[in-house]
Write an enzyme that holds these catalytic residues in place. Structure first.
Site, PDB file in Angstrom:
ATOM      1  N   PRO A   9       0.784  -1.224   0.000  1.00 63.02           N
ATOM      2  CA  PRO A   9       0.000   0.000   0.000  1.00 63.02           C
ATOM      3  C   PRO A   9       0.822   1.284   0.000  1.00 63.02           C
ATOM      4  CG  PRO A   9      -0.155  -1.153   2.114  1.00 63.02           C
ATOM      5  CD  PRO A   9       0.502  -2.085   1.162  1.00 63.02           C
ATOM      6  N   ASN A  10       0.354   2.216  -0.798  1.00 58.69           N
ATOM      7  CA  ASN A  10       0.911   3.571  -0.892  1.00 58.69           C
ATOM      8  C   ASN A  10       2.254   3.669  -1.613  1.00 58.69           C
ATOM      9  OD1 ASN A  10      -1.298   4.723   0.647  1.00 58.69           O
ATOM     10  ND2 ASN A  10      -0.383   3.710   2.417  1.00 58.69           N
ATOM     11  N   ARG A  17       4.256  11.215  -2.007  1.00 59.91           N
ATOM     12  CA  ARG A  17       4.199  10.863  -0.593  1.00 59.91           C
ATOM     13  C   ARG A  17       5.524  11.204   0.128  1.00 59.91           C
ATOM     14  NH1 ARG A  17       4.516   4.517   1.172  1.00 59.91           N
ATOM     15  NH2 ARG A  17       4.107   4.944   3.357  1.00 59.91           N
ATOM     16  N   TYR A  22      10.819   9.351   1.029  1.00 65.54           N
ATOM     17  CA  TYR A  22      10.783   8.399  -0.088  1.00 65.54           C
ATOM     18  C   TYR A  22      11.364   8.955  -1.388  1.00 65.54           C
ATOM     19  CZ  TYR A  22       7.807   5.821   3.123  1.00 65.54           C
ATOM     20  OH  TYR A  22       7.344   5.148   4.221  1.00 65.54           O
ATOM     21  N   ASN A  73       8.132  -5.523  -1.097  1.00 64.71           N
ATOM     22  CA  ASN A  73       8.049  -4.422  -0.144  1.00 64.71           C
ATOM     23  C   ASN A  73       6.591  -4.381   0.309  1.00 64.71           C
ATOM     24  OD1 ASN A  73       7.920  -2.105   1.329  1.00 64.71           O
ATOM     25  ND2 ASN A  73       8.846  -0.771  -0.225  1.00 64.71           N
ATOM     26  N   ALA A  76       3.307  -0.907   4.743  1.00 64.20           N
ATOM     27  CA  ALA A  76       2.805  -0.954   6.127  1.00 64.20           C
ATOM     28  C   ALA A  76       2.438  -2.372   6.574  1.00 64.20           C
ATOM     29  CB  ALA A  76       1.604  -0.027   6.270  1.00 64.20           C
ATOM     30  N   HIS A  79       4.628  -4.643   8.947  1.00 66.26           N
ATOM     31  CA  HIS A  79       4.617  -4.538  10.399  1.00 66.26           C
ATOM     32  C   HIS A  79       3.363  -5.125  11.037  1.00 66.26           C
ATOM     33  CE1 HIS A  79       7.594  -1.760   8.959  1.00 66.26           C
ATOM     34  NE2 HIS A  79       6.695  -0.904   8.523  1.00 66.26           N
ATOM     35  N   ASP A  86       2.588 -15.783   6.133  1.00 63.80           N
ATOM     36  CA  ASP A  86       2.156 -17.178   5.957  1.00 63.80           C
ATOM     37  C   ASP A  86       2.091 -17.560   4.479  1.00 63.80           C
ATOM     38  OD1 ASP A  86       1.926 -17.712   8.651  1.00 63.80           O
ATOM     39  OD2 ASP A  86      -0.260 -17.578   8.716  1.00 63.80           O
ATOM     40  N   GLU A  97      13.278  -9.061   1.027  1.00 63.66           N
ATOM     41  CA  GLU A  97      12.449  -7.982   1.594  1.00 63.66           C
ATOM     42  C   GLU A  97      13.159  -6.653   1.349  1.00 63.66           C
ATOM     43  OE1 GLU A  97      12.381  -8.161   5.865  1.00 63.66           O
ATOM     44  OE2 GLU A  97      11.062  -6.424   6.068  1.00 63.66           O
ATOM     45  N   HIS A  99      12.847  -2.224   1.633  1.00 65.51           N
ATOM     46  CA  HIS A  99      12.179  -0.985   2.058  1.00 65.51           C
ATOM     47  C   HIS A  99      12.970   0.191   1.527  1.00 65.51           C
ATOM     48  CE1 HIS A  99       9.589  -3.286   4.656  1.00 65.51           C
ATOM     49  NE2 HIS A  99      10.665  -3.951   5.035  1.00 65.51           N
ATOM     50  N   ILE A 100      12.255   1.154   1.001  1.00 65.97           N
ATOM     51  CA  ILE A 100      12.906   2.343   0.445  1.00 65.97           C
ATOM     52  C   ILE A 100      13.585   3.134   1.567  1.00 65.97           C
ATOM     53  CG2 ILE A 100      12.487   4.546  -0.753  1.00 65.97           C
ATOM     54  CD1 ILE A 100       9.976   3.065  -2.049  1.00 65.97           C
ATOM     55  N   SER A 101      12.880   3.304   2.664  1.00 62.33           N
ATOM     56  CA  SER A 101      13.399   4.115   3.769  1.00 62.33           C
ATOM     57  C   SER A 101      14.164   3.249   4.772  1.00 62.33           C
ATOM     58  CB  SER A 101      12.231   4.808   4.479  1.00 62.33           C
ATOM     59  OG  SER A 101      11.413   3.850   5.136  1.00 62.33           O
ATOM     60  N   ARG A 106      13.271   5.100  12.100  1.00 64.65           N
ATOM     61  CA  ARG A 106      11.958   5.743  12.176  1.00 64.65           C
ATOM     62  C   ARG A 106      11.214   5.278  13.437  1.00 64.65           C
ATOM     63  NH1 ARG A 106       9.193   5.151   6.451  1.00 64.65           N
ATOM     64  NH2 ARG A 106       7.859   6.780   7.359  1.00 64.65           N
ATOM     65  N   ARG A 110       8.008   0.364  13.051  1.00 63.24           N
ATOM     66  CA  ARG A 110       8.555   0.025  11.728  1.00 63.24           C
ATOM     67  C   ARG A 110       9.739  -0.948  11.817  1.00 63.24           C
ATOM     68  NH1 ARG A 110       5.746   3.518   8.266  1.00 63.24           N
ATOM     69  NH2 ARG A 110       5.218   5.438   9.337  1.00 63.24           N
TER      70      ARG A 110
HETATM   71  C1  DQA Z   1       8.238   1.189   3.608  1.00 61.65           C
HETATM   72  C2  DQA Z   1       8.380   1.431   5.105  1.00 61.65           C
HETATM   73  C3  DQA Z   1       7.066   1.149   5.822  1.00 61.65           C
HETATM   74  O1  DQA Z   1       7.221   1.364   7.209  1.00 61.65           O
HETATM   75  C4  DQA Z   1       5.984   2.058   5.311  1.00 61.65           C
HETATM   76  O2  DQA Z   1       4.748   1.753   5.931  1.00 61.65           O
HETATM   77  C5  DQA Z   1       5.872   2.060   3.833  1.00 61.65           C
HETATM   78  C6  DQA Z   1       7.078   1.963   3.027  1.00 61.65           C
HETATM   79  C7  DQA Z   1       9.503   1.585   2.825  1.00 61.65           C
HETATM   80  O3  DQA Z   1       9.600   1.204   1.656  1.00 61.65           O
HETATM   81  O4  DQA Z   1      10.351   2.309   3.351  1.00 61.65           O
HETATM   82  O5  DQA Z   1       4.787   2.243   3.293  1.00 61.65           O
HETATM   83  O6  DQA Z   1       8.035  -0.212   3.387  1.00 61.65           O
END
Ligand code: DQA
Length: 144
Positions: A9-10, A17, A22, A73, A76, A79, A86, A97, A99-101, A106, A110
């Site tokens: 998501p997002n 965003r 990001y 990725n 959210a 977490h 599963d 796995e 994550h951009i950030s 943070r 997270r």
């Molecule tokens: C994220 C980090 C997550 O905590 C966050 O909810 C995201 C993006 C990242 O790519 O840094 O939506 O997965």
């Protein structure tokens, strides 16, 4: 070799965003970067994004017998989602796995990841380059 890239998501809103976290580049830029890297190293990729947990689970299940590796990725859902963890375990496809950030610098929530313990690699805090690093790593591992 076929690799599935899943974004949660997002992630479709990157560029809009929280650019201080990001970056300014958008989702299309991420897809282009990944496609160019895949072409360069000679692997087939499919890129999927959804804001819905169930759709991500369906996509992981459909990957069984089709894809050799997954880069995910879960955003959210990283977490919160036992169900995504599963599904990844159920299909038994090696996954990385990303994550951009830098999730560790943070909020505390997270730092929790339901998928980390079984991932072949986790990359965070490297922006879009984290995805290409995962792609190169996964392809290297699968060739062994
Ligand atoms: C994220 C980090 C997550 O905590 C966050 O909810 C995201 C993006 C990242 O790519 O840094 O939506 O997965």
């Amino acid at each position: 070799m076929k690799i599935l890239v899943i974004n949660g998501p997002n992630i479709n809103l990157i560029g809009i965003r929280e650019p201080e976290i990001y970056g300014n580049k958008n989702y299309k830029d991420l897809c282009n970067l990944l496609q160019n890297k895949a072409n360069e190293i000679g692997v087939q990729i499919e890129i999927f994004q959804s804001n819905h947990e169930g759709s991500i689970i369906d996509k992981i299940q459909e990957a069984y017998g089709v894809f050799d590796g997954i880069i995910i990725n879960p955003a959210a859902f990283t977490h919160t989602s036992v169900a995504i963890a599963d599904a990844l375990t159920a299909v038994n496809i090696p996954y990385a796995e990303v994550h951009i950030s830098d999730v560790f610098s943070r909020e505390d929530f997270r730092k929790i990841s339901y998928i980390r313990d079984k991932a072949v690699k986790t990359v965070f805090g490297k922006g879009f380059n984290g995805y290409t690093e995962c792609l190169e790593y996964l392809v290297g591992e699968l060739k062994c």
